[in-house]
Design an enzyme around this catalytic site. Structure first.
Site, short mmCIF file in Angstrom:
data_model
loop_
_atom_site.label_atom_id
_atom_site.label_comp_id
_atom_site.label_asym_id
_atom_site.label_seq_id
_atom_site.Cartn_x
_atom_site.Cartn_y
_atom_site.Cartn_z
N SER A 131 0.85 -1.18 0.00
CA SER A 131 0.00 0.00 0.00
C SER A 131 0.88 1.24 0.00
O SER A 131 1.94 1.26 0.64
CB SER A 131 -0.90 0.01 1.23
OG SER A 131 -1.79 -1.09 1.24
N HIS A 151 -9.88 -3.74 -3.62
CA HIS A 151 -9.68 -4.77 -4.65
C HIS A 151 -11.02 -5.15 -5.29
O HIS A 151 -11.92 -4.32 -5.41
CB HIS A 151 -8.95 -5.97 -4.07
CG HIS A 151 -7.60 -5.64 -3.51
ND1 HIS A 151 -6.70 -4.83 -4.16
CD2 HIS A 151 -7.01 -5.99 -2.34
CE1 HIS A 151 -5.60 -4.71 -3.43
NE2 HIS A 151 -5.76 -5.39 -2.32
#
Length: 285
Positions: free
Chosen positions: A59, A152
């Site tokens: 991330s 996602h």
């Protein structure tokens, strides 16, 4: 040069799309060999803190905590342009109504969590593992949380799960920043590999992304055939939609506005006390 090169990335479609050509002999590896392992995003974020993977998908928020040991590659980023992770609830409600409430998040190191904190301020985060896919929705139905933050492929399917969108944080981020995209994830490369190795590995990885983009249908078919997450329910149409969102021209090479967005995200994160004071972005040449 060190070989094999250890890759670590998630089982999500955009990550596999990037590395599939490299791992299936489709590109010139310039004499290098590669090993690969997969783990969910938050596990990768934790793993990156050990500094043992050579190239690891993380991330962007977590990159702030590992930048001393890693550079960010200029390719391989997942970027939302007016879209991103989605915050959902059981019934229609406003974002402001969730201040101080329990919200399911995919991990405390994720960019989605960071941006939601910047947008909403105070709330009680409840970590709901990314896998299995259904966990985020089950935590809502059980009343464990009052909203869930989906990342996602999960962000594609919230309506079929009977939930409603509170806000798309990529859209809200764009509104708050005058239209900047939202860089969500990227590939980090270990600094200790040295400049020459970093340049070569970066070039090979970018070649893999380019090959995938140029043979999109072939790679997409392979991804569907090799998909192991049976609970996600991906089909050709939803995979195509997802790849269009997160495996595109921004993935091949981060343009200027993505680089500005990285700096803006870090600046706002530092100012809010959510990222380390010394956090900075350094992109490999």
């Amino acid at each position: 040069m060190k070989s094999p090169i250890a890759l670590a990335f998630s089982p999500d479609s955009d990550d596999i799309f990037m590395f599939w050509p490299l791992l299936h002999g489709k590109v010139n590896t310039e004499g290098l060999t590669f090993t690969a392992e997969r783990a969910d995003t938050e596990t990768l974020n934790q793993r990156a803190e050990s500094g043992d993977a050579d190239v690891i998908a993380v991330s962007i928020a977590q990159y702030a905590r590992i930048s001393e040991n890693y550079l960010l590659l200029p390719h391989g980023m997942s970027v939302g342009r007016g879209y991103g992770p989605v915050l959902v609830a059981r019934e229609p409600r406003t974002l402001a109504s969730l201040q101080g409430k329990r919200i399911g998040v995919p991990g405390m190191r994720t960019t989605a969590y960071l941006v939601l904190r910047l947008l909403l301020g105070d709330f009680e985060p409840v970590v709901v593992p990314i896998a299995p896919y259904a966990a985020a929705f089950e935590s809502l139905r059980s009343g464990k949380v009052e909203a869930s933050l989906l990342i996602h492929e999960g962000r594609l399917f919230y309506e079929r799960e009977g939930t409603v969108k509170v806000t798309d944080i990529g859209e809200a981020w764009a509104h708050a920043t005058g239209g900047l995209p939202l860089p969500l994830g990227g590939n980090a490369i270990r600094r200790s590999l040295g400049a020459e190795s970093i340049e070569t590995i970066s070039r090979v990885c970018q070649s893999s992304i380019r090959w995938a983009a140029e043979h999109r249908d072939e790679v997409a078919r392979a991804l569907l055939a090799e998909e192991t997450r049976t609970d996600v329910g991906l089909d050709a149409s939803s995979l195509d939609r997802y790849l269009a969102m997160y495996a595109n021209d921004d993935t091949l090479d981060a343009p200027d506005d993505v680089r500005r967005a990285l700096d803006e995200l870090f600046k706002r994160g530092r100012a809010a006390g959510l990222l380390p004071d010394g956090a900075y972005v350094e992109i490999a040449p």
